[in-house]
Design a protein around this motif. Structure first.
Motif, PDB file in Angstrom:
ATOM      1  N   GLU A 101       5.847 -18.335 -32.103  1.00  0.00           N
ATOM      2  CA  GLU A 101       5.755 -19.876 -32.724  1.00  0.00           C
ATOM      3  C   GLU A 101       4.238 -20.339 -32.230  1.00  0.00           C
ATOM      4  N   VAL A 102       3.904 -20.141 -31.149  1.00  0.00           N
ATOM      5  CA  VAL A 102       2.410 -20.563 -30.982  1.00  0.00           C
ATOM      6  C   VAL A 102       1.398 -20.151 -31.899  1.00  0.00           C
ATOM      7  N   PRO A 103       1.108 -18.798 -32.182  1.00  0.00           N
ATOM      8  CA  PRO A 103       0.143 -18.473 -33.199  1.00  0.00           C
ATOM      9  C   PRO A 103       0.453 -19.239 -34.797  1.00  0.00           C
ATOM     10  N   LYS A 104       1.686 -19.274 -34.856  1.00  0.00           N
ATOM     11  CA  LYS A 104       1.988 -20.057 -36.353  1.00  0.00           C
ATOM     12  C   LYS A 104       1.573 -21.352 -36.331  1.00  0.00           C
ATOM     13  N   LEU A 105       1.923 -22.116 -35.116  1.00  0.00           N
ATOM     14  CA  LEU A 105       1.474 -23.529 -34.938  1.00  0.00           C
ATOM     15  C   LEU A 105      -0.063 -23.646 -35.042  1.00  0.00           C
ATOM     16  N   ILE A 106      -0.679 -22.587 -34.169  1.00  0.00           N
ATOM     17  CA  ILE A 106      -2.333 -22.777 -34.319  1.00  0.00           C
ATOM     18  C   ILE A 106      -2.911 -22.393 -35.459  1.00  0.00           C
ATOM     19  N   ALA A 107      -2.232 -21.438 -36.431  1.00  0.00           N
ATOM     20  CA  ALA A 107      -2.685 -21.266 -38.001  1.00  0.00           C
ATOM     21  C   ALA A 107      -2.554 -22.723 -38.750  1.00  0.00           C
ATOM     22  N   GLU A 108      -1.501 -23.336 -38.499  1.00  0.00           N
ATOM     23  CA  GLU A 108      -1.229 -24.547 -39.039  1.00  0.00           C
ATOM     24  C   GLU A 108      -2.269 -25.814 -38.860  1.00  0.00           C
ATOM     25  N   LEU A 109      -2.775 -25.672 -37.666  1.00  0.00           N
ATOM     26  CA  LEU A 109      -3.903 -26.774 -37.361  1.00  0.00           C
ATOM     27  C   LEU A 109      -4.951 -26.692 -38.383  1.00  0.00           C
ATOM     28  N   ARG A 110      -5.294 -25.718 -39.015  1.00  0.00           N
ATOM     29  CA  ARG A 110      -6.272 -25.374 -39.981  1.00  0.00           C
ATOM     30  C   ARG A 110      -5.748 -25.740 -41.435  1.00  0.00           C
ATOM     31  N   SER A 111      -4.745 -26.318 -41.593  1.00  0.00           N
ATOM     32  CA  SER A 111      -4.080 -26.922 -42.951  1.00  0.00           C
ATOM     33  C   SER A 111      -4.932 -27.967 -43.620  1.00  0.00           C
ATOM     34  N   THR A 112      -5.033 -27.980 -44.681  1.00  0.00           N
ATOM     35  CA  THR A 112      -5.564 -29.230 -45.312  1.00  0.00           C
ATOM     36  C   THR A 112      -4.755 -30.487 -45.194  1.00  0.00           C
ATOM     37  N   THR A 139      -2.568 -33.178 -43.722  1.00  0.00           N
ATOM     38  CA  THR A 139      -2.600 -34.003 -42.538  1.00  0.00           C
ATOM     39  C   THR A 139      -1.158 -33.982 -41.623  1.00  0.00           C
ATOM     40  N   LYS A 140      -0.197 -33.961 -42.401  1.00  0.00           N
ATOM     41  CA  LYS A 140       1.079 -33.819 -41.752  1.00  0.00           C
ATOM     42  C   LYS A 140       1.338 -32.499 -41.182  1.00  0.00           C
ATOM     43  N   THR A 141       0.861 -31.544 -41.773  1.00  0.00           N
ATOM     44  CA  THR A 141       1.040 -30.381 -41.272  1.00  0.00           C
ATOM     45  C   THR A 141       0.146 -30.070 -39.837  1.00  0.00           C
ATOM     46  N   ARG A 142      -0.948 -30.505 -39.943  1.00  0.00           N
ATOM     47  CA  ARG A 142      -1.852 -30.547 -38.697  1.00  0.00           C
ATOM     48  C   ARG A 142      -1.246 -31.345 -37.552  1.00  0.00           C
ATOM     49  N   SER A 143      -0.596 -32.592 -37.916  1.00  0.00           N
ATOM     50  CA  SER A 143      -0.036 -33.400 -36.723  1.00  0.00           C
ATOM     51  C   SER A 143       1.006 -32.815 -36.097  1.00  0.00           C
ATOM     52  N   ARG A 144       1.852 -32.154 -37.232  1.00  0.00           N
ATOM     53  CA  ARG A 144       3.286 -31.614 -36.771  1.00  0.00           C
ATOM     54  C   ARG A 144       2.889 -30.318 -35.870  1.00  0.00           C
ATOM     55  N   ALA A 145       1.808 -29.682 -36.189  1.00  0.00           N
ATOM     56  CA  ALA A 145       1.373 -28.531 -35.506  1.00  0.00           C
ATOM     57  C   ALA A 145       1.091 -28.684 -34.119  1.00  0.00           C
ATOM     58  N   ALA A 146       0.080 -29.866 -33.909  1.00  0.00           N
ATOM     59  CA  ALA A 146      -0.345 -30.279 -32.864  1.00  0.00           C
ATOM     60  C   ALA A 146       0.828 -30.942 -31.834  1.00  0.00           C
ATOM     61  N   LEU A 147       1.715 -31.720 -32.366  1.00  0.00           N
ATOM     62  CA  LEU A 147       2.738 -32.128 -31.737  1.00  0.00           C
ATOM     63  C   LEU A 147       3.770 -30.942 -31.019  1.00  0.00           C
ATOM     64  N   GLY A 148       3.976 -30.007 -32.045  1.00  0.00           N
ATOM     65  CA  GLY A 148       4.778 -28.652 -31.487  1.00  0.00           C
ATOM     66  C   GLY A 148       4.233 -28.010 -30.368  1.00  0.00           C
ATOM     67  N   LEU A 149       2.532 -27.860 -30.413  1.00  0.00           N
ATOM     68  CA  LEU A 149       1.961 -27.254 -29.239  1.00  0.00           C
ATOM     69  C   LEU A 149       2.176 -28.044 -27.869  1.00  0.00           C
ATOM     70  N   GLY A 150       2.084 -29.247 -28.134  1.00  0.00           N
ATOM     71  CA  GLY A 150       2.021 -30.200 -27.059  1.00  0.00           C
ATOM     72  C   GLY A 150       3.587 -30.080 -26.286  1.00  0.00           C
ATOM     73  N   ARG A 151       4.430 -30.146 -27.239  1.00  0.00           N
ATOM     74  CA  ARG A 151       5.760 -29.931 -26.692  1.00  0.00           C
ATOM     75  C   ARG A 151       6.058 -28.506 -26.206  1.00  0.00           C
ATOM     76  N   ILE A 152       5.667 -27.416 -26.467  1.00  0.00           N
ATOM     77  CA  ILE A 152       5.549 -26.370 -25.885  1.00  0.00           C
ATOM     78  C   ILE A 152       4.807 -26.389 -24.530  1.00  0.00           C
ATOM     79  N   GLY A 153       3.558 -26.859 -24.595  1.00  0.00           N
ATOM     80  CA  GLY A 153       2.906 -26.870 -23.159  1.00  0.00           C
ATOM     81  C   GLY A 153       2.500 -25.676 -22.594  1.00  0.00           C
ATOM     82  N   SER A 154       1.988 -25.940 -21.297  1.00  0.00           N
ATOM     83  CA  SER A 154       1.418 -24.704 -20.613  1.00  0.00           C
ATOM     84  C   SER A 154       2.577 -24.035 -20.092  1.00  0.00           C
ATOM     85  N   PRO A 155       2.527 -22.774 -19.803  1.00  0.00           N
ATOM     86  CA  PRO A 155       1.440 -21.791 -20.211  1.00  0.00           C
ATOM     87  C   PRO A 155       1.463 -21.167 -21.583  1.00  0.00           C
TER      88      PRO A 155
END
Length: 103
Positions: free
Chosen positions: A25-36, A38-54
């Motif tokens: 999931e993380v690589p998919k979300l990272i790729a979506e951060l480059r979307s044109t 804005t909703k896709t970029r926001s959702r991807a960032a929120l998803g990565l935040g929910r996944i969190g560290s590590p």
């Protein structure tokens, strides 16, 4: 102990949402951060935040530029993700961009 507990809770959340493997999931979300889109970029960032560290640690370099995104929602989602992922690089970026919510 708390770090392992948080990682276990994040993994449980992913499994609950139907995501089976954060390493997929993380690589998919990272790729979506480059979307044109804005909703896709926001959702991807929120998803990565929910996944969190590590699991999402490697997303930090891709999230940092979004603190300067033209869209306030994307900037906010990136800040949320960086706060939740944490680490020195994320903290430095948040410190440099204290005005992320303003443009």
């Amino acid at each position: 102990y708390m770090g392992h507990r948080c990682a276990a809770l994040a993994l449980l959340m992913l499994l609950t949402l139907g995501c089976t493997d954060p390493t997929v999931e993380v690589p998919k979300l990272i790729a979506e951060l480059r979307s044109t889109d804005t909703k896709t970029r926001s959702r991807a960032a929120l998803g990565l935040g929910r996944i969190g560290s590590p699991h999402a640690d490697r997303a930090v370099p891709s999230l940092v530029p979004l603190l300067g995104d033209e869209n306030a929602g994307v900037r906010s989602a990136a800040a949320y993700a960086l706060r939740n992922i944490g680490g020195a690089e994320a903290e430095r970026a948040l410190d440099r961009n204290r005005t992320w919510g303003k443009r």
